[in-house]
Enzyme design. Sequence first.
Site, PDB file in Angstrom:
ATOM      1  N   SER A 410      40.463  38.028  37.983  1.00 17.45           N
ATOM      2  CA  SER A 410      40.961  38.266  36.616  1.00 17.45           C
ATOM      3  C   SER A 410      40.149  37.491  35.593  1.00 17.45           C
ATOM      4  CB  SER A 410      42.425  37.842  36.524  1.00 17.45           C
ATOM      5  OG  SER A 410      42.523  36.468  36.829  1.00 17.45           O
ATOM      6  N   HIS A 431      39.304  44.792  38.046  1.00  9.55           N
ATOM      7  CA  HIS A 431      40.431  43.929  37.682  1.00  9.55           C
ATOM      8  C   HIS A 431      41.663  44.779  37.450  1.00  9.55           C
ATOM      9  CE1 HIS A 431      42.436  41.126  34.502  1.00  9.55           C
ATOM     10  NE2 HIS A 431      42.972  40.976  35.695  1.00  9.55           N
ATOM     11  N   GLU A 443      40.243  47.062  34.326  1.00  2.15           N
ATOM     12  CA  GLU A 443      39.019  46.527  33.718  1.00  2.15           C
ATOM     13  C   GLU A 443      37.927  46.578  34.776  1.00  2.15           C
ATOM     14  OE1 GLU A 443      40.113  42.600  32.277  1.00  2.15           O
ATOM     15  OE2 GLU A 443      39.995  43.269  30.221  1.00  2.15           O
ATOM     16  N   ASN A 481      42.465  39.369  28.932  1.00  6.78           N
ATOM     17  CA  ASN A 481      43.003  38.004  29.078  1.00  6.78           C
ATOM     18  C   ASN A 481      42.392  37.050  28.066  1.00  6.78           C
ATOM     19  OD1 ASN A 481      44.825  38.636  31.024  1.00  6.78           O
ATOM     20  ND2 ASN A 481      43.517  38.040  32.748  1.00  6.78           N
TER      21      ASN A 481
END
Length: 695
Positions: A410, A431, A443, A481
């Site tokens: 991540s 991801h 992702e 993120n």
Amino acid sequence: MSQVLYDVVDGIARITLQNPPVNGLGFAVRKGLVEALDQAEGDAAVSAIVITGNDRAFSGGADITEFGTPRSGWHPGLRTVIEVLEQASKPVVAAIDGVCLGGGLELALGTHFRVAAAQAKIGLPEVKLGLLPGAGGTQRLPRLLGLEAALDLIVTGRIVKASTLANTPLFDRVVETPVVEAAIEFAKEVVRQGTPLKRVRDLKINQPDAEAFLQVARRNIAAANKNQPAPLLCLEAVAGCVSLPFDQGLVNERELFVKLMGSPESLALRHVFAAERTATKIPDIPADTPLRDIRKVGVIGAGTMGGGISMNYLNVGIPVVLLELTQAALDHGVGIIRRNYEISLKRGRLTQAQLDERMALLSTTLSYEDLADVDLVIEAVFEDMGVKEKVFKALDAVIKPGAILASNTSGLDVDVIAGFTKRPEDVIGLHFFSPANVMKLLEIVRGAKTAKDVLATSIAMAKKIGKKPVVSGICDGFIGNRMLMSYRAAAEEILMGGASPASIDKALENFGFAMGPHRMGDLAGLDISWSIRKRRQAENPDVDLSVVADRLCMAGRFGQKNGAGWYKYEAGSRTPIVDPVVEKIIEDYRAEKGITPRTYTDSEIVERCVYALVNEGARILEEGIALRASDIDVVYLSGYGFPLHRGGPMHYAQQVGLFNVVRAIRRFAAQSDKAAEFWQPAALLQNTEAGQALK
Ligand code: T1G
């Protein structure tokens, strides 16, 4: 190339739409259709007319690419085409296969007879674009399916198979055989028998308690769609069926359609529709790049992520070999997968046969050797570079040449992971977002050496498993993120400044977020972000990264998982309850920092948190981590609960006006004791000229 073909077969004129990819009803198609109809009407040798597309599409509706351009208004408009159809003196039969949606279905409703392939996909999904069927669909479909069934299809935008409507007046025939031949035979039969032409406009609505039904529907639709005007206006258009003569009903429908076309919600939804498809196009990857064949997948790690990831491939019939370190871990992982399927079975989303089929495609192993023949392997182990190194070195030793090696990391550096192998060109980041079998966002993290066909294959596979792929470059947190960290930092600043967790969550949930940052933290588990902060703190000992959430974690408050986090939770309940203990922790923390609390309005809370997102997004764009602003929107809509009717953070910022966003950010900077760069407006935001799109 003409977009409408015309030929005559045994006295039957065949008009074939030819505007790939889905026979969008653009100007050339509309004009060609009327010309072909006039030609058929004027040809004495023609006794009937069949209109068709191809096996992928009869028509996917109005040409979305024309929206907002002059062509969409060029004559003949779609309503005119449909009127010419309906008023034709010779029988007109629609031969429907593939998608028949939106304006495509409205076109078919203008014909006198309809023959459909059983598998054809039928619907009026305009509402998903924030619109309503604007070419007579709200007036004609109820005349064929009845008010209730038609309203359901129009308000939900649901797409159904033609076979489910076989016994309704919508179709004269539903066939398993080639539909054009069936339609031609049907047309000949109509001519032979002199069957009267059926004009849908002449049919009457048979709904004795129409007003009462509509009143209840109105209340339900309004309650369920607070942020979207289209569903309710769909109902008001359909209501015209029972309250107005047909032509007046069309006028009412058109007025409501025009109102929606200009709405910010529809603009946002049309932006998202295009953005999701644009995200799959990579400038340096030709669309015809040969793909690697993925027939078998390996997953390393049978935890929550590994199990969810495995399900994505099992769901589309691809065998999965799941590897773990211990049999107990394998059994636990397989148990989670089975339990997830059994929940779907209970909810009627899966049949027992499908469950059994999917579980039969799953095999497990404790040995890397058993992965020797997989075409794609996805690592979903603990988020630690040391562990990733062991796994990728083991994979590199056994995975066959040409297979793709993916990490579900991540935020760790995919180039470093690729460096653990002798084949960095075959390494990529995939991801997934938890729960991986549910969340749509994927992702796809492109390494410096990732081969073009590996990237193209990863995008194609993402679409195959029903994900919304977005390609990201490598940085801490990739796209989503990294933006989330800025969003949380802005929320933390407001919290320290005097707002409560509940007031921040309420303001953002009223803006449209599925969940405010504190409820989201309690759901995800505060200990997870705590461990990431501790990792970062260890990497940056000279920077104070502490936040008040650390105090909650030190007090053993990890969120829903152990009954208390930002809120407290009754046993078995997810309902957040404000907890005075937390308020005390926050007050003490403010005192330690010498902060005098103040009040924040809802709009300031929203501006600070959303503009922090936008600002970080602009930086991500400047650094080339994301290819486009719309890609960033797809990430934040599909993976982080950004309100769909706002179109994503970058689209929303452009609607607000970048000038206004920058001005607000400067105001926050002047009030902030955060490191200056946090509220430094991104150059891209400052330099994008008025009226120019963020690029
Ligand atoms: N017009 C133009 N292009 C379209 C299109 C459309 N209506 N629909 C799809 N495309 C393009 C899409 O952009 C993509 O392009 C390619 O086709 C494949 O799409 C008056 C005003 C039809 C079920 O809402 O739901 O009619 O990326 O990747 O998964 O009442 O596209 O290849 O360049 O989605 O097989 C109403 C919207 C319009 C249907 C196919 N119609 N489309 O799905 O492929 S408004 C819709 C879809 C209207 C009237 C009103 C899906 C699909 P590219 P795709 P797919």
